[in-house]
Design a protein around this motif. Structure first.
Motif, PDB file in Angstrom:
ATOM      1  N   PHE A  50      -3.279   0.234   9.292  1.00 54.88           N
ATOM      2  CA  PHE A  50      -2.034  -0.520   9.473  1.00 54.88           C
ATOM      3  C   PHE A  50      -1.385  -0.192  10.808  1.00 54.88           C
ATOM      4  CE2 PHE A  50      -1.265  -3.095   5.913  1.00 54.88           C
ATOM      5  CZ  PHE A  50      -1.824  -2.479   4.809  1.00 54.88           C
ATOM      6  N   LEU A  81       1.953   2.083  -3.362  1.00 56.14           N
ATOM      7  CA  LEU A  81       0.897   2.618  -4.219  1.00 56.14           C
ATOM      8  C   LEU A  81       0.500   4.043  -3.826  1.00 56.14           C
ATOM      9  CD1 LEU A  81      -1.496  -0.467  -4.345  1.00 56.14           C
ATOM     10  CD2 LEU A  81      -0.149   0.412  -6.225  1.00 56.14           C
ATOM     11  N   TYR A  82       0.568   4.342  -2.539  1.00 55.27           N
ATOM     12  CA  TYR A  82       0.020   5.613  -2.042  1.00 55.27           C
ATOM     13  C   TYR A  82       1.039   6.341  -1.178  1.00 55.27           C
ATOM     14  CZ  TYR A  82      -4.243   3.156  -3.374  1.00 55.27           C
ATOM     15  OH  TYR A  82      -5.209   2.452  -4.061  1.00 55.27           O
ATOM     16  N   ALA A 106      -9.551   2.773   9.229  1.00 56.31           N
ATOM     17  CA  ALA A 106     -10.177   3.452   8.092  1.00 56.31           C
ATOM     18  C   ALA A 106     -11.686   3.614   8.173  1.00 56.31           C
ATOM     19  CB  ALA A 106      -9.789   2.735   6.802  1.00 56.31           C
ATOM     20  N   GLU A 158       2.448   9.349  -1.056  1.00 53.60           N
ATOM     21  CA  GLU A 158       2.177  10.687  -0.490  1.00 53.60           C
ATOM     22  C   GLU A 158       1.165  10.610   0.644  1.00 53.60           C
ATOM     23  OE1 GLU A 158       3.870  11.850  -4.429  1.00 53.60           O
ATOM     24  OE2 GLU A 158       2.278  10.446  -3.870  1.00 53.60           O
ATOM     25  N   ASP A 159       0.134   9.813   0.436  1.00 52.57           N
ATOM     26  CA  ASP A 159      -0.891   9.714   1.488  1.00 52.57           C
ATOM     27  C   ASP A 159      -0.301   9.166   2.777  1.00 52.57           C
ATOM     28  OD1 ASP A 159      -2.454   8.881  -1.290  1.00 52.57           O
ATOM     29  OD2 ASP A 159      -3.558  10.231   0.004  1.00 52.57           O
ATOM     30  N   PHE A 194       0.828  -1.212   0.000  1.00 50.46           N
ATOM     31  CA  PHE A 194       0.000   0.000   0.000  1.00 50.46           C
ATOM     32  C   PHE A 194       0.856   1.253   0.000  1.00 50.46           C
ATOM     33  CE2 PHE A 194      -4.448  -0.863   0.103  1.00 50.46           C
ATOM     34  CZ  PHE A 194      -4.534  -2.185   0.478  1.00 50.46           C
ATOM     35  N   SER A 207      -6.988  13.071   4.032  1.00 49.55           N
ATOM     36  CA  SER A 207      -7.049  13.647   2.691  1.00 49.55           C
ATOM     37  C   SER A 207      -7.513  12.625   1.654  1.00 49.55           C
ATOM     38  CB  SER A 207      -5.672  14.182   2.304  1.00 49.55           C
ATOM     39  OG  SER A 207      -4.728  13.138   2.412  1.00 49.55           O
ATOM     40  N   SER A 208      -7.555  11.365   2.020  1.00 47.33           N
ATOM     41  CA  SER A 208      -8.003  10.339   1.064  1.00 47.33           C
ATOM     42  C   SER A 208      -8.232   9.039   1.818  1.00 47.33           C
ATOM     43  CB  SER A 208      -6.937  10.106   0.003  1.00 47.33           C
ATOM     44  OG  SER A 208      -5.803   9.533   0.633  1.00 47.33           O
ATOM     45  N   ASP A 209      -8.739   8.043   1.099  1.00 44.87           N
ATOM     46  CA  ASP A 209      -8.909   6.712   1.701  1.00 44.87           C
ATOM     47  C   ASP A 209      -7.581   6.122   2.123  1.00 44.87           C
ATOM     48  OD1 ASP A 209     -11.730   5.322  -0.185  1.00 44.87           O
ATOM     49  OD2 ASP A 209     -11.593   6.709   1.492  1.00 44.87           O
ATOM     50  N   ALA A 210      -6.558   6.331   1.287  1.00 41.28           N
ATOM     51  CA  ALA A 210      -5.263   5.724   1.596  1.00 41.28           C
ATOM     52  C   ALA A 210      -4.685   6.304   2.887  1.00 41.28           C
ATOM     53  CB  ALA A 210      -4.298   5.941   0.443  1.00 41.28           C
ATOM     54  N   LEU A 238      -6.135   4.396   5.529  1.00 43.92           N
ATOM     55  CA  LEU A 238      -5.612   3.028   5.570  1.00 43.92           C
ATOM     56  C   LEU A 238      -4.294   2.986   6.330  1.00 43.92           C
ATOM     57  CD1 LEU A 238      -6.358   1.599   2.019  1.00 43.92           C
ATOM     58  CD2 LEU A 238      -7.370   0.927   4.185  1.00 43.92           C
TER      59      LEU A 238
END
Lengths: 222, 545, 352
Positions: free
Chosen positions: A158, A57-58, A136, A60-61, A54, A148-151, A154
């Motif tokens: 974790f 993939l994300y 989440a 910045e988040d 994850f 700022s986002s779903d990630a 997430l």
């Protein structure tokens, strides 16, 4: 009850009947413990892989989210755990030397430090919950704690899962320490037999080691 | 040094009596029997769900249950059969009993851990099966034994009980594997070098490595799924930004090696039985031993072949298909070696040997159809259909169950000191073999024609083959019931067996039957290979004592 | 030809698939007879009887090498063949007609480029490639058409695709093959493959009634080395953009997308035509965007396809293009429906 071979030689301790000697039994016990720790590595490894996937993939988040963690508190816990590993080692060597009082003291200090770890954890977790920082699906943080986002959310899933499972292992370790403290106080450990202390020592060092990976991963690099 | 031993003239069954002596036993033989009884119990429970499924499939529309119940039936059939029967069966039941004896040891390395493992199994079983009654008014689980997300996150919370049960049972598997590894390392009798290690032990050793390395990943996967449902962590939930396909990767990373936990010990039993009943050394001992490890290694690299149509990349599909093809090679080597052993042998047809023949037929078909499924383009059409259902039943039942039942017959005299009736056994074998083929072979065709799996209702064109399959399954069920009956009879009233009715050179047969508590009167020294059946080796003597 | 154990092969790819399948069956029968035949022969020839002496054989390196090497070679060959067909299955032709699929418990929605949505059945022309772009509203589903030998999971939160070129007109069965809850086995659909005339009628808005089941093509596909011989003339090449539908039909996807882009003011950061002054805008231009290969800010590259656009609309920070800053574009996750996403993607794609 496992049948034991009783020795007439006062320096040699008894051992279970299916082993040839106390040393044979001790070696086997250590091998068993190592194998158990290997299984723990795999369990943790799997969730590390998920985290890294994850994060890849994300990025910045995750980096934005991890700023909400308290590095001072995390660092404090790191110092606490490393110290507790030192007291644990001292406990093992003193058990080996049949120093009953010192063993109990060292184990007790280890236990206290573990309590300290949990207290800091408690402070961290309640602080987070207070600001609505949750896994989440339960996340309710607003303003400076807004996701700022779903990630972003997430990341906290974790965080809670990994530190939570780690904390559960700390609690189990504390139970194990109390158990061997009791046995040490009863004078059960000698140069010829200190297996339980050694094995609990392995476990404790492992719990410490996992934290030493978790801390930079979650708190420092994010 | 003095040893506390069981009284002379007693055996492991009668030196200590009463239920409590069994519940607190540290004897690997008693623990093995407790596992055997539990596994067989759950086999019948899981089998009952199968019968209901096949009854429902006698017609395409509703027959006896509605779709919601059907979905629960295949879920519990899978969960019980996989986690409570096929995975533990050979290692925990037969392995526990036989492994120390084959090593010339008195017990496993950690007897208390062994008993603890058994109770973990029981606890896991209770959690999983109690969920059949629902949970706080919620219906039983209906996710399939694979628990794919997001459906498993959305559906009834009862699945949490099943996940917990599987989680706990998983630790039973891990600790058993751990115990076996240390036992094989540390408790070999003098003279038992790695080069003389019986193939059942090579198989159990490879299996134990897989159990220790793979099962923890299942544990974390199940735990994460529980946390998904309870505290909504969202890692596998697309609605929260998570990835459902990641769940599949996690799940199959364990569950593919798991099928080798099922198969490898079965291969080991076959390797043990063939030499005894053909009076010849096993052909290709080294190849069979090394192939077990080859299979165990590649097993960890092929999980993605369960996910060819999941949306994963073409590159992933390429890699997983290529590696899947490779795992067939060591498996084939074993099959050829087993048949090769029969060449110029002297073959007798007692029940264990019949099960060897049955195993080979079922495993050939199961293994070859695995090649179909490993082939990329072919899998696209066949995946998620009855072809897959047929394939895995051929390999799981065909290998594990055949070997388990064959092994149970083989070691029955050793365990109980009694003989079963060979004619009754032959009848049971043929019922099971015929019933099994009738049940599952038509399913290859159904899948090939396009019938999807996990389907409560099916289109009229699939009716005939479904009916053949269902009637086959009733025959199969009767066959198992028959086996249970004559084995129970043998347990109670069977003829007294001699110490070594099969004339086996195996170490476990060189002690009295049933064995004493400590297995051997004195620790044996191993001088010969246990497959050294030379032309002059005497044939089995009288089977009865 | 429909050999009973398979459904009809309704495309050339299906026919080629069948060749490999039949080869595997033949190979399996061969090895089964070899191995089980040997087993049965040995079981009988070497059955225990008085005077029979065994032979002490522990291995034979030549034989073992042979039965390791030959299967390895065969298996690798099978792998290559299987991968070759799969490779074709995985790449839809560029001129394929697109149908967007949204699966839900327990219903199918098929959406055409003109915006028309049909439930539980769809229409496709014969002899032209058709690509299904699919996603789910809720849980995992899967789209399977046995007659074309195609199948793919349908995953919420992303797009997956399959494609086919049908040679046989009529009704082809569609199944959902990924367990999705109670009515999983009732989630069926019909794929109606239309002749040229029927397709022309369909495009004009005419209702095409239920069609009979597709049956074997007029001539055997296999006897002409894979070329279908349906007796119909080759269709003219179809330029997707020229497919026009009845005026009274629903608003096309492209038009819907344009409306959404206006409503959400995307143009404040993204240029919609080549003449706009890009230097003032903080986001990449939409013009010529679709299909281009770009560098991301983490050094990797990406091709801008449906999944990229979908992700970047829902969570822009995930894959930031090199030269642009994260945090400029707000995420639209939860604010755009599946149908909105389809429309936006269709519109962006249309800007060349």
């Amino acid at each position: 009850m496992s049948q034991t071979v009783v020795s007439t030689d006062p320096g040699v301790r008894h051992h279970a009947h299916h082993f040839d000697s106390a040393e044979h039994e001790f070696d086997s016990a250590k091998q068993g413990m190592w194998l158990f720790l290997v299984t723990e590595v795999l369990m943790i490894g799997a969730i590390f892989v998920a985290f890294m996937t994850f994060r890849g993939l994300y990025l910045e988040d995750f980096q934005a989210a991890h700023k909400l963690l308290s590095v001072p508190l995390g660092a404090t816990n790191t110092v606490i755990l490393i110290t507790s590993s030192v007291t644990m080692v001292l406990g093992v060597t003193s058990a080996q030397r049949k120093q009953k009082g010192l063993t109990v003291l060292m184990l007790f200090l280890t236990f206290l430090l573990a309590c300290g770890f949990l207290i800091v954890k408690y402070i961290e977790y309640t602080g987070k919950f207070h600001h609505g920082i949750m896994p989440a699906g339960l996340y309710t943080g607003v303003n400076e704690f807004a996701a700022s986002s779903d990630a972003f959310k997430l990341f906290f899933s974790f965080y809670f899962v990994m530190t939570g499972i780690h904390a559960a292992h700390v609690v189990i370790g504390m139970g194990l320490i109390l158990w061997i403290m009791r046995r040490a106080a009863r004078g059960e450990f000698t140069g010829g037999y200190y297996t339980p202390v050694e094995l609990v020592g392995f476990y404790w060092h492992f719990v410490d080691l996992v934290w030493i990976f978790l801390f930079p991963m979650l708190y420092l690099i994010g | 040094m003095t040893t506390h031993a069981s009284p002379a003239g007693t055996n492991y069954l009668n030196w200590e009596k009463g239920i409590w002596s069994w519940m607190k036993t540290l004897d690997h033989k008693r623990i093995g029997l407790m596992y055997l009884a539990s596994v067989l119990f759950f086999f019948f429970v899981g089998g009952m769900f199968a019968m209901i499924i096949r009854w429902e499939h006698l017609s395409g529309g509703p027959t006896v249950i509605n779709q919601a119940t059907y979905n629960q039936m295949f879920t519990y059939h899978g969960v019980i059969m996989v986690f409570l029967v096929v995975i533990p069966a050979i290692p925990a039941a037969l392995g526990n009993f036989i492994l120390p004896m084959m090593l010339g040891a008195k017990d496993v390395a950690f007897p208390r851990l062994n008993l603890f493992s058994y109770y973990l199994y029981v606890a896991g079983a209770i959690f999983a099966s109690s969920s059949l009654f629902g949970w706080f008014g919620n219906p039983p689980a209906d996710t399939g034994w694979t628990f794919y997300t997001p459906y498993s996150i959305r559906t009834s919370p009862t699945v949490i009980l099943v996940l917990t049960g599987a989680f706990i049972a998983g630790f039973s598997s891990i600790l058993t594997g751990l115990n076996f590894i240390v036992t094989i390392h540390k408790l070999r009798a003098p003279g038992l070098t790695w080069g003389k290690l019986p193939l059942f032990l090579w198989a159990l050793y490879a299996t134990s490595v897989v159990q220790v390395l793979a099962t923890p990943v299942l544990a974390i996967t199940l735990l994460l799924l529980i946390l998904e449902k309870v505290i909504k962590i969202g890692i596998f939930d697309a609605a929260l930004g998570g990835d459902p396909v990641l769940f599949q990767h996690f799940f199959w990373f364990y569950s593919h090696p798991a099928v080798y936990i099922m198969a490898l010990p079965a291969f080991g039993i076959i390797s043990e039985m063939i030499p005894v009943f053909t009076r010849k050394p096993i052909f290709g001992y080294k190849a069979i031993a090394y192939s077990s490890f080859g299979i165990a290694l590649i097993a960890f690299l092929v999980w993605g072949h369960h996910m060819f149509v999941s949306g994963q990349s073409e590159f992933a599909n390429f890699t997983f298909s290529l590696l899947t093809m490779l795992v067939a090679v060591p498996t084939g080597v074993k099959v050829f070696s087993w048949v090769g052993t029969m060449y110029k042998g002297s073959i007798s047809y007692e029940a264990p040997m019949l099960y060897v023949f049955g195993f080979l037929e079922l495993f050939m078909i199961g293994g070859l159809t695995g090649v179909f499924l490993g082939t990329l383009a072919i899998d696209v059409h066949l995946t998620q259909t009855y072809f897959v259902v047929a394939h895995f039943h051929y390999v799981m039942v065909g290998s594990t169950l055949m070997a388990l039942i064959g092994g149970m017959h083989f070691w029955f005299p050793k365990m109980f000191g009694k003989l079963y009736n060979e004619r009754a056994a032959a009848v049971g074998f043929w019922m099971v073999l015929a019933g099994f083929n009738l049940t599952f072979f038509p399913q290859f065709i159904l899948g090939s024609q396009g019938m999807p799996r996990r389907y409560w209702s099916y289109l009229p064109e699939f009716t005939f083959l479904n009916q053949v399959s269902s009637w086959g399954s009733f025959l199969l069920g009767l066959g198992f019931l028959w086996i249970a009956i004559y084995l129970a009879y043998a347990l109670l009233k069977g003829e007294r067996a001699s110490d070594n009715p099969w004339g086996s050179l195996g170490l476990e047969w060189q002690t009295s039957t049933p064995p004493p508590l400590e297995n051997f009167a004195t620790t044996p020294t191993v001088k010969e290979w246990s497959y050294d059946y030379r032309p002059g080796t005497p044939l089995p003597g009288s089977k009865t004592a | 030809m429909n050999p009973g154990y398979l459904p009809i092969a309704a495309s050339d790819l299906a026919t080629r698939w069948d060749w490999l399948y039949d080869f595997l069956i033949g190979l399996s029968i061969f090895f089964t007879i070899l191995v089980l035949g040997a087993m049965i022969w040995f079981a009988i020839a070497y059955r225990r009887r008085p005077g029979l002496r065994t032979k002490y054989i522990t291995d034979h390196h030549g034989l073992e090498l042979l039965w390791t090497a030959i299967p390895t070679v065969l298996l690798l060959g099978i792998f290559v063949w299987g991968y070759a067909i799969y490779s074709e299955m995985a790449t839809a032709p560029a001129n394929a007609i697109e149908i967007r699929v949204v699966a839900q418990q327990w219903k199918w929605n098929f959406q055409y480029e003109d915006g028309k949505i049909i439930s539980d059945k769809f229409y496709a022309p014969m002899n032209q490639p058709v690509k299904m772009i699919m996603t789910s509203q809720d849980v995992l589903h899967a789209f399977s058409v046995p007659n074309f030998r195609i199948k793919s999971d349908i995953v919420p939160g992303m797009y997956t695709t399959v494609w086919f070129e049908a040679k046989v007109p009529g009704r082809h069965q569609v199944y959902c093959t990924a367990y999705c809850g109670a009515n999983h086995s009732l989630m069926l659909a019909d794929a109606y493959v239309l002749t040229d005339q029927q397709w022309a009628d369909f495009k004009r808005g005419k209702e095409i009634g239920p069609l009979p089941d597709a049956h074997a093509p007029l001539a055997s596909n296999r006897s002409n080395s894979g070329e279908a011989n349906s007796g119909l003339s080759d269709p003219p090449a179809v330029d997707r953009d020229e497919v026009s539908f009845d005026q009274a039909a629903p608003v096309s996807l492209v038009a819907q997308g344009k409306q959404l882009v206006e409503a959400k003011a995307c143009a404040s950061c993204h240029a919609e035509d080549a003449k706009a002054d890009n230097s003032q805008l903080s986001g990449p231009s939409f013009v010529g965007l679709y299909g281009s290969k770009i560098s991301l800010d983490d050094g990797t590259t990406a091709v801008i396809d449906d999944n990229y656009l979908r992700e970047s609309i829902e969570n822009p920070a995930a894959k930031i293009r090199k030269g642009f800053r994260a945090g400029q574009m707000p995420p639209y996750q939860g604010q755009v429906s599946e149908s909105d996403l389809s429309a936006l993607i269709a519109y962006i794609r249309s800007l060349k």
